[in-house]
Design an enzyme around this catalytic site. Structure first.
Site, PDB file in Angstrom:
ATOM      1  N   CYS A  85      -9.521  11.287 -18.231  1.00 42.63           N
ATOM      2  CA  CYS A  85      -9.551  10.194 -19.422  1.00 42.63           C
ATOM      3  C   CYS A  85     -10.250  11.007 -20.716  1.00 42.63           C
ATOM      4  O   CYS A  85     -11.229  11.779 -20.677  1.00 42.63           O
ATOM      5  CB  CYS A  85     -10.764   9.041 -18.949  1.00 42.63           C
TER       6      CYS A  85
ATOM      7  N   ALA B 137      23.241  -7.761  -5.923  1.00 51.81           N
ATOM      8  CA  ALA B 137      23.074  -8.911  -6.843  1.00 51.81           C
ATOM      9  C   ALA B 137      23.890  -9.094  -8.047  1.00 51.81           C
ATOM     10  O   ALA B 137      24.264 -10.135  -8.500  1.00 51.81           O
ATOM     11  CB  ALA B 137      21.538  -8.711  -7.357  1.00 51.81           C
TER      12      ALA B 137
ATOM     13  N   HIS C 240       2.307  -5.890  -7.671  1.00 57.04           N
ATOM     14  CA  HIS C 240       1.960  -4.559  -7.149  1.00 57.04           C
ATOM     15  C   HIS C 240       1.623  -3.749  -8.283  1.00 57.04           C
ATOM     16  O   HIS C 240       1.674  -2.235  -8.228  1.00 57.04           O
ATOM     17  CB  HIS C 240       2.960  -3.931  -6.235  1.00 57.04           C
TER      18      HIS C 240
HETATM   19  P1  NAD Z   1      12.649  -2.973  -0.005  1.00 54.63           P
HETATM   20  O1  NAD Z   1      12.952  -1.524  -0.324  1.00 54.63           O
HETATM   21  O2  NAD Z   1      11.830  -3.255   1.444  1.00 54.63           O
HETATM   22  O3  NAD Z   1      13.881  -3.767   0.221  1.00 54.63           O
HETATM   23  C1  NAD Z   1      15.160  -3.760  -0.703  1.00 54.63           C
HETATM   24  C2  NAD Z   1      16.196  -4.888  -0.107  1.00 54.63           C
HETATM   25  O4  NAD Z   1      17.129  -4.728  -1.343  1.00 54.63           O
HETATM   26  C3  NAD Z   1      17.058  -4.280   1.058  1.00 54.63           C
HETATM   27  O5  NAD Z   1      16.714  -5.145   2.101  1.00 54.63           O
HETATM   28  C4  NAD Z   1      18.482  -3.945   0.473  1.00 54.63           C
HETATM   29  O6  NAD Z   1      19.403  -4.613   1.606  1.00 54.63           O
HETATM   30  C5  NAD Z   1      18.438  -4.764  -0.775  1.00 54.63           C
HETATM   31  N1  NAD Z   1      19.344  -4.278  -1.795  1.00 54.63           N
HETATM   32  C6  NAD Z   1      19.631  -2.946  -2.047  1.00 54.63           C
HETATM   33  N2  NAD Z   1      20.325  -3.055  -3.206  1.00 54.63           N
HETATM   34  C7  NAD Z   1      20.875  -4.224  -3.425  1.00 54.63           C
HETATM   35  C8  NAD Z   1      21.668  -4.853  -4.373  1.00 54.63           C
HETATM   36  N3  NAD Z   1      22.193  -3.960  -5.204  1.00 54.63           N
HETATM   37  N4  NAD Z   1      21.611  -6.304  -4.451  1.00 54.63           N
HETATM   38  C9  NAD Z   1      20.772  -6.726  -3.609  1.00 54.63           C
HETATM   39  N5  NAD Z   1      19.887  -6.582  -2.818  1.00 54.63           N
HETATM   40  C10 NAD Z   1      20.069  -5.031  -2.673  1.00 54.63           C
HETATM   41  O7  NAD Z   1      12.110  -3.633  -1.269  1.00 54.63           O
HETATM   42  P2  NAD Z   1      11.074  -4.742  -1.391  1.00 54.63           P
HETATM   43  O8  NAD Z   1      11.066  -5.886  -0.371  1.00 54.63           O
HETATM   44  O9  NAD Z   1      10.935  -4.927  -2.562  1.00 54.63           O
HETATM   45  O10 NAD Z   1       9.564  -4.079  -1.030  1.00 54.63           O
HETATM   46  C11 NAD Z   1       9.351  -2.618  -0.984  1.00 54.63           C
HETATM   47  C12 NAD Z   1       8.089  -2.290  -1.508  1.00 54.63           C
HETATM   48  O11 NAD Z   1       8.335  -1.038  -2.242  1.00 54.63           O
HETATM   49  C13 NAD Z   1       7.770  -3.364  -2.813  1.00 54.63           C
HETATM   50  O12 NAD Z   1       6.429  -3.509  -2.465  1.00 54.63           O
HETATM   51  C14 NAD Z   1       7.670  -2.366  -4.011  1.00 54.63           C
HETATM   52  O13 NAD Z   1       6.557  -2.375  -4.710  1.00 54.63           O
HETATM   53  C15 NAD Z   1       8.074  -0.996  -3.724  1.00 54.63           C
HETATM   54  N6  NAD Z   1       8.932  -0.490  -4.290  1.00 54.63           N
HETATM   55  C16 NAD Z   1       9.394  -0.669  -5.576  1.00 54.63           C
HETATM   56  C17 NAD Z   1      10.435  -0.126  -6.236  1.00 54.63           C
HETATM   57  C18 NAD Z   1      10.593  -0.365  -7.607  1.00 54.63           C
HETATM   58  O14 NAD Z   1       9.541  -0.741  -8.397  1.00 54.63           O
HETATM   59  N7  NAD Z   1      11.687  -0.453  -8.311  1.00 54.63           N
HETATM   60  C19 NAD Z   1      11.401   0.717  -5.660  1.00 54.63           C
HETATM   61  C20 NAD Z   1      11.195   0.984  -4.386  1.00 54.63           C
HETATM   62  C21 NAD Z   1      10.027   0.342  -3.612  1.00 54.63           C
HETATM   63 ZN    ZN Z   2     -12.697   6.944 -18.761  1.00 53.04          ZN
END
Ligand code: NAD
Ligand code: ZN
Length: 266
Positions: free
Chosen positions: A169, A253, A137
């Site tokens: 830009c 985790a 992403h």
């Molecule tokens: P999600 O938000 O859908 O799910 C996150 C999962 O992480 C949940 O099911 C939850 O149970 C679990 N979780 C929370 N804390 C945890 C921990 N400490 N240890 C283990 N598991 C834990 O996330 P997703 O499936 O990655 O999809 C969401 C979309 O949102 C992605 O496409 C991503 O691009 C974007 N996103 C990215 C970020 C980031 O870059 N840090 C943050 C939020 C959303």
């Molecule tokens: Zn440009």
């Protein structure tokens, strides 16, 4: 819980502090020759970046339907850039890799992890020292010009933003945008192709912190499994793929992965 185990009704599958989880995970990792790590927002929750779903879901005064949508960005890029200025810049600049990010990077350095496939856009795998990161992403700490595609670092974008909103830009005056896949955009084909190859070639895929409901990314663990790899899922909340996993662990985790990877005393 190991899916091949006889169900043990005395053990709830979530929040059960059991060293068996760590031992089972370590055994699977020791048997593997080529591990691929697949991460979602959960791995970064322990770095203070909120997830969208599940435990500790995101809270912000900005609406993700607007700041993360290409249609809205085209209509009003200032909405994204206000969100960036107000919330995202400091969140991303200050965030530090979690123990799990660091353990993943160390396993890669040891040659045990061949690649990291991530849905995250927070740059934390790179900050932890990982090299081969397939960002499905994109990365919200990189920017480019919508017109000439000239790249900008976060510091450069922030400096221009301090003078002008939205930032333009320096070469062609096009609007700058984040190097992320916004709602309404396609995933980068080269990255997704490479991720599919990695899923096919690994003999163990470990999912860390993903709800596995966002497609097409969630196809990758399925693909690894159907290509003969073992599948481990570490996620606080249950996922739709738990039933096909060789091992699933419904715990934070940081409680299990670094120990199983040999990074921390149990
Ligand atoms: P999600 O938000 O859908 O799910 C996150 C999962 O992480 C949940 O099911 C939850 O149970 C679990 N979780 C929370 N804390 C945890 C921990 N400490 N240890 C283990 N598991 C834990 O996330 P997703 O499936 O990655 O999809 C969401 C979309 O949102 C992605 O496409 C991503 O691009 C974007 N996103 C990215 C970020 C980031 O870059 N840090 C943050 C939020 C959303
Ligand atoms: Zn440009």
């Amino acid at each position: 819980m190991v899916n091949s185990d006889i169900p043990d009704n005395t053990q709830s599958d979530s929040h059960q502090v059991s060293d068996k989880d760590i031992t089972s995970l370590k055994e699977l990792m020791d048997e593997a020759n080529r591990i691929v790590i697949f991460t979602g927002a959960g791995i970064s929750a322990e770095s203070g970046i909120a997830t969208y779903r599940g435990h500790g879901g995101i809270w912000t005064k900005y609406d993700a339907e607007k700041y993360a949508s290409i249609d809205y960005f085209r209509r009003d890029p200032s909405y994204y850039w206000n969100f960036f200025k107000d919330v995202r810049h400091d969140m991303m600049a200050d965030a530090q890799p979690s123990a799990s990010h660091i353990a993943v990077a160390e396993l890669e350095r040891q040659g045990r992890v061949s690649s990291i496939i991530t849905q995250n856009i927070d740059n934390l795998h790179y900050k932890a020292g990982s090299k081969r990161v397939l960002e499905l992403h994109g990365n919200t700490t990189r920017f480019y010009c919508c017109d000439c595609r000239a790249p900008y670092t976060m510091t450069e974008a922030k400096n221009i933003l301090d003078e002008r909103l939205p930032p333009l830009c320096l070469k062609c005056s096009g609007v700058l945008r984040p190097d992320v896949v916004l709602f309404g955009e396609m995933l980068p084909a080269d990255v997704i192709d490479e991720a599919h190859r990695e899923a096919q070639m690994c003999d163990l895929m470990i999912v860390i912190g993903s709800s596995l409901v966002v497609y097409p990314a969630a196809n990758l663990p399925y693909q690894a499994k159907s290509s003969g790899a073992k599948l481990v899922i570490i996620n606080i909340d249950p996922t739709p793929l738990d039933s096909v996993a060789d091992l699933y662990i419904h715990r934070p985790a940081g409680e299990v992965f670094p120990q199983a990877a040999g990074m921390k005393d149990e």
